[in-house]
Design an enzyme around this catalytic site. Structure first.
Site, PDB file in Angstrom:
ATOM      1  N   GLU A 246      11.474  21.465   6.656  1.00 44.76           N
ATOM      2  CA  GLU A 246      10.297  20.897   8.038  1.00 44.76           C
ATOM      3  C   GLU A 246      10.602  19.328   7.334  1.00 44.76           C
ATOM      4  OE1 GLU A 246       7.153  23.835   6.871  1.00 44.76           O
ATOM      5  OE2 GLU A 246       8.287  25.484   7.183  1.00 44.76           O
TER       6      GLU A 246
ATOM      7  N   GLU B  21      12.930  31.211   5.887  1.00 46.92           N
ATOM      8  CA  GLU B  21      11.343  31.417   5.066  1.00 46.92           C
ATOM      9  C   GLU B  21      10.530  32.557   6.404  1.00 46.92           C
ATOM     10  OE1 GLU B  21       8.438  28.823   4.466  1.00 46.92           O
ATOM     11  OE2 GLU B  21      10.090  27.307   3.171  1.00 46.92           O
TER      12      GLU B  21
HETATM   13  C1  BGP Z   1       6.459  26.413   5.045  1.00 48.71           C
HETATM   14  C2  BGP Z   1       6.643  25.583   3.542  1.00 48.71           C
HETATM   15  C3  BGP Z   1       6.808  27.074   2.111  1.00 48.71           C
HETATM   16  C4  BGP Z   1       5.174  27.291   2.878  1.00 48.71           C
HETATM   17  C5  BGP Z   1       5.363  28.853   4.012  1.00 48.71           C
HETATM   18  C6  BGP Z   1       4.309  29.154   3.884  1.00 48.71           C
HETATM   19  O1  BGP Z   1       5.390  25.321   5.725  1.00 48.71           O
HETATM   20  O2  BGP Z   1       7.935  25.521   3.894  1.00 48.71           O
HETATM   21  O3  BGP Z   1       6.551  25.805   1.363  1.00 48.71           O
HETATM   22  O4  BGP Z   1       4.735  26.881   2.050  1.00 48.71           O
HETATM   23  O5  BGP Z   1       5.181  27.379   4.544  1.00 48.71           O
HETATM   24  O6  BGP Z   1       3.014  28.202   3.746  1.00 48.71           O
HETATM   25  P1  BGP Z   1       1.092  27.901   3.716  1.00 48.71           P
HETATM   26  O7  BGP Z   1       1.551  28.678   2.211  1.00 48.71           O
HETATM   27  O8  BGP Z   1       0.224  27.425   3.759  1.00 48.71           O
HETATM   28  O9  BGP Z   1       0.595  29.855   3.704  1.00 48.71           O
END
Ligand code: BGP
Length: 473
Positions: free
Chosen positions: A166, A371
């Site tokens: 990201e 993800e």
């Molecule tokens: C993405 C990241 C992850 C994870 C996910 C969910 O941006 O790569 O590391 O955190 O989002 O986000 P959050 O945990 O803020 O809900």
């Protein structure tokens, strides 16, 4: 478009799940690990206990056994840079090297393909202290040195690598590049300089991976939200195109095409944010393309035109994490057609189908979802099984969206759900859970950290065992 038939998932499709080091491992100060920006700038101890996380560092064998029981084909995780090089460069920390050797061996023995993120938010504080981190060209060599060490050490067993997680978010979040939150104009300029240096570093790491890792494949892992114009007003349509160029495409355009797209370049130039391009930078990117495009998908966003006026001037971006209003370009507007999670993330599986097709059309590289998942508040019921039907529904719809895109020709490597087990959220402590496995702890009460399979565990197990066929039952 409606179709009369849908092709099954191909043999060898990587059904996976993901985590990242700082969110899962814990052991934040053990066995010689150095400090990362996540340790010193981001993690507010009043929100949650970050130092233990899900204790994966000590319980990884038990966790891999659960992955094996689930039938996972792939596990996507990140290496904490500061476990390997506590200062970011210099001396290697053998205990950190050993930990990932053991984890990778355990995965390979369980027939699970490791997919390794080289850098997932955890930039070494040591490099910020030495020279300001990503804002200095020395960061490029230190990243490439670290990545090359990983390729040499683990490349015999790890064939899938992710350069930066990201990057498109990291550059908008000052604390993730070692800055304090401050004057937006200053931090944006710094962010886009960091972005440029990361792209040069990624291109060099791609070259190193191809040279060192036999059969190695490597690509970026961006965040890619679907976007829509909020109305059929022509200016909203154009705002949508602009938002796609300057929010979604810019990193991949550099990684894959070796160029700043025209809208992004003009956007940076008008605001005084265009970084210096050194001779050879763009050629290096062009010559070292990724092997695939990996992306994280959670939600979609809708945008409207947002003209500047006396109160809203160019460059005066508003948005805690990512720009929600960017005068002269767009503003994000709530989509009344979609439901949202408790955190307001608009759930949109149709949007995922769109993203898959857009990415294939623009980059012509196979796709890997690194993800995709549903965050929720959950507590352990008496019978020990969280009935996470909302998560099952979310994942089922999103996986089907992937299948629909494959049905019209988009090539896919695999799908990694976020997250394998409950881990610390990027912004919302431990109360925002995404896992197939419940980890028994609260924000500050670490309880016994015991693992409990949620209902979605058995559901995904069946999806994997039937290579996706059970989705249609
Ligand atoms: C993405 C990241 C992850 C994870 C996910 C969910 O941006 O790569 O590391 O955190 O989002 O986000 P959050 O945990 O803020 O809900």
């Amino acid at each position: 478009m409606e179709t009369t038939s849908i092709r099954p998932f191909p043999e060898g499709f990587l059904w996976g799940a993901s985590t990242s080091a700082f969110q899962a491992e814990g052991a934040a100060h053990e066995d010689g690990k150095g400090l990362s920006v996540m340790d010193v700038r981001v993690q507010d101890p009043s929100i949650t206990n970050y130092e233990v996380a899900s204790d994966h560092y000590h319980r990884f064998r038990e966790d891999v056994a659960l992955m094996k029981e689930m039938g996972l084909k792939a596990y996507r995780f990140s290496i904490a840079w500061t476990r390997i090089f506590p200062e970011g460069n210099g001396e290697v920390n053998q205990k950190g090297v050993d930990f990932y050797n053991e984890l990778i061996d355990e995965l390979v023995a369980a027939n699970i393909t490791p997919i390794v993120t080289i850098y997932h938010f955890e930039y070494p504080q040591g490099l910020i202290d030495q020279y300001g981190g990503w804002l200095d060209r020395r960061s490029i060599d230190d990243y490439v040195n670290y990545a090359s060490f990983l390729f040499r050490t683990y490349g015999d067993r790890v064939k899938y690598w992710l350069t930066v997680n990201e990057q498109d978010h990291v550059v908008h979040m000052p604390f993730r590049i070692g800055l304090q939150k401050g004057d937006v104009k200053v931090t944006k300029k710094a962010g886009f300089l960091a972005n440029h240096n990361m792209c040069v570093a990624a291109a060099k790491a791609i070259a190193a991976c191809h040279e060192i890792v036999e059969g190695g494949k490597i690509g970026p892992a961006v965040c890619f939200d679907m976007m829509y114009p909020t109305s059929n007003k022509p200016e909203d349509g154009l705002a949508w195109l602009d938002a796609m160029d300057i929010r979604n495409y810019y990193v991949l355009d550099m990684n894959v095409h070796g160029e700043y797209n025209g809208v992004f370049r003009k956007y940076l130039e008008d605001r005084g944010w265009m970084p210096e391009i050194y001779p050879g930078d763009m050629e290096l990117m062009k010559a070292n393309k990724p092997d695939f495009v990996a992306f994280n998908y959670y939600a979609s966003k809708s945008v409207s035109a947002y003209p500047t006026d006396d109160e809203h001037k160019m460059g005066e971006i508003v948005g805690d994490l990512l720009p929600e209003t960017d005068p002269g370009v767009f503003r994000v507007v709530k989509n009344e057609n979609l439901k949202a999670t408790l955190w307001g993330w608009e759930i949109d599986d149709v949007g995922l189908e769109g993203v898959c097709r857009i990415l294939w059309d623009r980059y012509r590289l196979p796709l890997l979802i690194t993800e995709c998942g549903f965050g929720n508040k959950e507590t352990l019921p008496e019978d020990g099984m969280v009935k996470d039907d909302d998560r099952i529904d979310y994942l089922s719809r999103h996986i089907k969206a992937v299948q629909r895109s494959m049905n019209v020709g988009v090539p896919f490597i695999g799908f990694c759900a976020w997250s394998f087990m409950d881990i610390i959220s990027g912004h919302s402590g431990f109360s925002k859970r995404y896992g197939f496995v419940f980890v028994n702890r609260d924000e500050h009460d670490l309880k016994d950290l015991k693992r409990y399979k949620k209902k979605s565990f058995g559901w995904y197990q069946k999806v994997i065992a039937t290579n996706g066929a059970s989705l249609d039952e």
